[in-house]
Write a protein that holds these residues in place. Structure first.
Motif, PDB file in Angstrom:
ATOM      1  N   SER A   7       0.806  -1.217   0.000  1.00 31.01           N
ATOM      2  CA  SER A   7       0.000   0.000   0.000  1.00 31.01           C
ATOM      3  C   SER A   7       0.844   1.274   0.000  1.00 31.01           C
ATOM      4  N   LYS A   8       1.921   1.319   0.756  1.00 26.98           N
ATOM      5  CA  LYS A   8       2.756   2.529   0.782  1.00 26.98           C
ATOM      6  C   LYS A   8       3.467   2.762  -0.551  1.00 26.98           C
ATOM      7  N   PRO A   9       4.162   1.754  -1.102  1.00 23.63           N
ATOM      8  CA  PRO A   9       4.787   2.004  -2.409  1.00 23.63           C
ATOM      9  C   PRO A   9       3.770   2.377  -3.491  1.00 23.63           C
ATOM     10  N   LEU A  10       2.593   1.758  -3.458  1.00 28.35           N
ATOM     11  CA  LEU A  10       1.564   2.081  -4.448  1.00 28.35           C
ATOM     12  C   LEU A  10       1.113   3.526  -4.311  1.00 28.35           C
ATOM     13  N   ALA A  11       0.882   3.971  -3.086  1.00 32.29           N
ATOM     14  CA  ALA A  11       0.448   5.349  -2.866  1.00 32.29           C
ATOM     15  C   ALA A  11       1.480   6.337  -3.403  1.00 32.29           C
ATOM     16  N   TRP A  12       2.747   6.100  -3.090  1.00 30.55           N
ATOM     17  CA  TRP A  12       3.803   7.004  -3.555  1.00 30.55           C
ATOM     18  C   TRP A  12       3.979   6.936  -5.068  1.00 30.55           C
ATOM     19  N   THR A  34     -13.760  11.004 -20.088  1.00 28.53           N
ATOM     20  CA  THR A  34     -14.456  11.891 -19.163  1.00 28.53           C
ATOM     21  C   THR A  34     -13.923  13.319 -19.309  1.00 28.53           C
ATOM     22  N   SER A  35     -14.529  14.227 -18.586  1.00 31.17           N
ATOM     23  CA  SER A  35     -14.057  15.618 -18.615  1.00 31.17           C
ATOM     24  C   SER A  35     -12.757  15.730 -17.820  1.00 31.17           C
ATOM     25  N   VAL A  36     -12.025  16.796 -18.064  1.00 32.99           N
ATOM     26  CA  VAL A  36     -10.751  17.015 -17.389  1.00 32.99           C
ATOM     27  C   VAL A  36     -10.953  17.147 -15.878  1.00 32.99           C
ATOM     28  N   ASN A  37     -12.023  17.813 -15.457  1.00 31.16           N
ATOM     29  CA  ASN A  37     -12.276  17.961 -14.021  1.00 31.16           C
ATOM     30  C   ASN A  37     -12.570  16.624 -13.358  1.00 31.16           C
ATOM     31  N   ILE A  38     -13.299  15.770 -14.039  1.00 28.88           N
ATOM     32  CA  ILE A  38     -13.560  14.432 -13.482  1.00 28.88           C
ATOM     33  C   ILE A  38     -12.262  13.646 -13.407  1.00 28.88           C
ATOM     34  N   ASP A  39     -11.433  13.754 -14.432  1.00 24.22           N
ATOM     35  CA  ASP A  39     -10.127  13.086 -14.407  1.00 24.22           C
ATOM     36  C   ASP A  39      -9.306  13.538 -13.203  1.00 24.22           C
ATOM     37  N   ARG A  40      -9.254  14.847 -12.999  1.00 26.64           N
ATOM     38  CA  ARG A  40      -8.488  15.395 -11.871  1.00 26.64           C
ATOM     39  C   ARG A  40      -9.025  14.871 -10.542  1.00 26.64           C
ATOM     40  N   ALA A  41     -10.320  14.982 -10.370  1.00 22.54           N
ATOM     41  CA  ALA A  41     -10.928  14.566  -9.109  1.00 22.54           C
ATOM     42  C   ALA A  41     -10.721  13.071  -8.862  1.00 22.54           C
ATOM     43  N   LEU A  42     -10.917  12.256  -9.883  1.00 17.95           N
ATOM     44  CA  LEU A  42     -10.753  10.810  -9.717  1.00 17.95           C
ATOM     45  C   LEU A  42      -9.305  10.433  -9.420  1.00 17.95           C
ATOM     46  N   ALA A  43      -8.370  11.084 -10.097  1.00 11.85           N
ATOM     47  CA  ALA A  43      -6.958  10.781  -9.853  1.00 11.85           C
ATOM     48  C   ALA A  43      -6.590  11.080  -8.400  1.00 11.85           C
ATOM     49  N   TYR A  44      -6.997  12.229  -7.916  1.00 10.94           N
ATOM     50  CA  TYR A  44      -6.678  12.588  -6.535  1.00 10.94           C
ATOM     51  C   TYR A  44      -7.491  11.767  -5.533  1.00 10.94           C
ATOM     52  N   MET A  45      -8.692  11.356  -5.920  1.00 11.64           N
ATOM     53  CA  MET A  45      -9.470  10.497  -5.043  1.00 11.64           C
ATOM     54  C   MET A  45      -8.764   9.153  -4.860  1.00 11.64           C
ATOM     55  N   VAL A  46      -8.245   8.596  -5.931  1.00  8.14           N
ATOM     56  CA  VAL A  46      -7.522   7.323  -5.850  1.00  8.14           C
ATOM     57  C   VAL A  46      -6.256   7.483  -5.000  1.00  8.14           C
ATOM     58  N   VAL A  47      -5.541   8.601  -5.180  1.00 13.14           N
ATOM     59  CA  VAL A  47      -4.335   8.841  -4.382  1.00 13.14           C
ATOM     60  C   VAL A  47      -4.703   9.035  -2.915  1.00 13.14           C
ATOM     61  N   GLY A  48      -5.758   9.778  -2.652  1.00 12.71           N
ATOM     62  CA  GLY A  48      -6.203   9.964  -1.266  1.00 12.71           C
ATOM     63  C   GLY A  48      -6.588   8.655  -0.617  1.00 12.71           C
ATOM     64  N   LEU A  49      -7.297   7.824  -1.353  1.00 10.48           N
ATOM     65  CA  LEU A  49      -7.666   6.495  -0.861  1.00 10.48           C
ATOM     66  C   LEU A  49      -6.420   5.660  -0.583  1.00 10.48           C
ATOM     67  N   ALA A  50      -5.491   5.669  -1.510  1.00  9.96           N
ATOM     68  CA  ALA A  50      -4.266   4.868  -1.350  1.00  9.96           C
ATOM     69  C   ALA A  50      -3.460   5.319  -0.133  1.00  9.96           C
ATOM     70  N   PHE A  51      -3.304   6.626   0.040  1.00  7.79           N
ATOM     71  CA  PHE A  51      -2.542   7.120   1.187  1.00  7.79           C
ATOM     72  C   PHE A  51      -3.271   6.874   2.507  1.00  7.79           C
ATOM     73  N   VAL A  53      -5.235   4.365   3.179  1.00  6.21           N
ATOM     74  CA  VAL A  53      -5.065   2.937   3.485  1.00  6.21           C
ATOM     75  C   VAL A  53      -3.627   2.655   3.912  1.00  6.21           C
ATOM     76  N   ALA A  54      -2.669   3.326   3.277  1.00  5.90           N
ATOM     77  CA  ALA A  54      -1.258   3.097   3.586  1.00  5.90           C
ATOM     78  C   ALA A  54      -0.878   3.646   4.964  1.00  5.90           C
ATOM     79  N   TYR A  55      -1.501   4.736   5.366  1.00  2.00           N
ATOM     80  CA  TYR A  55      -1.179   5.389   6.641  1.00  2.00           C
ATOM     81  C   TYR A  55      -2.469   5.590   7.450  1.00  2.00           C
ATOM     82  N   PRO A  56      -3.070   4.507   7.938  1.00  2.00           N
ATOM     83  CA  PRO A  56      -4.396   4.598   8.551  1.00  2.00           C
ATOM     84  C   PRO A  56      -4.459   5.450   9.821  1.00  2.00           C
ATOM     85  N   LYS A  57      -3.384   5.536  10.560  1.00  2.00           N
ATOM     86  CA  LYS A  57      -3.401   6.321  11.796  1.00  2.00           C
ATOM     87  C   LYS A  57      -3.156   7.809  11.540  1.00  2.00           C
TER      88      LYS A  57
END
Length: 118
Positions: A7-12, A34-51, A53-57
């Protein structure tokens, strides 16, 4: 757990990909249906989710750093002559990151509750 090991290497790695796509010349930006705004939001949503999960505390720190990072990475576009930085774009990215961290935190809580129930 094996998932925790990756999870940590994936997030980074995902964050590095976002930085590359954001700062690189416009011609290297991936094109989607999709639209550029949806692309931006989804990309950061996936990164936020990954981080999250990687750093739950540290979900709150992760959220704050991703929001600040969205602004900073957007600002880095001034380094590329073919790109333009916009506050609106940074806001879309920050909202996506926040939603991703919230989903990741919820996932962590559910996972912890299941582990405690076992």
């Amino acid at each position: 757990m094996t998932a925790d090991k990756f999870s940590k290497p994936l997030a980074w790695l995902l964050l590095a990909a976002i930085i590359f796509v954001t700062v690189s010349p416009i011609g290297l930006r991936p094109h989607t249906v999709t639209s550029v705004n949806i692309d931006r939001a989804l990309a950061y949503m996936v990164v936020g989710l990954a981080f999250a999960v990687a750093y739950p505390k540290h979900w709150m720190t992760v959220a704050l750093l991703l929001i600040a990072g969205a602004v900073f990475i957007e600002y880095l576009q001034y380094l590329s002559p073919t790109r333009h930085a916009r506050l609106h774009d940074a806001a879309v990215k920050a909202v996506g990151a926040t939603v991703g961290v919230a989903i990741g935190s919820l996932f962590n809580r559910v996972r912890a509750a299941k582990a405690n129930a076992s």
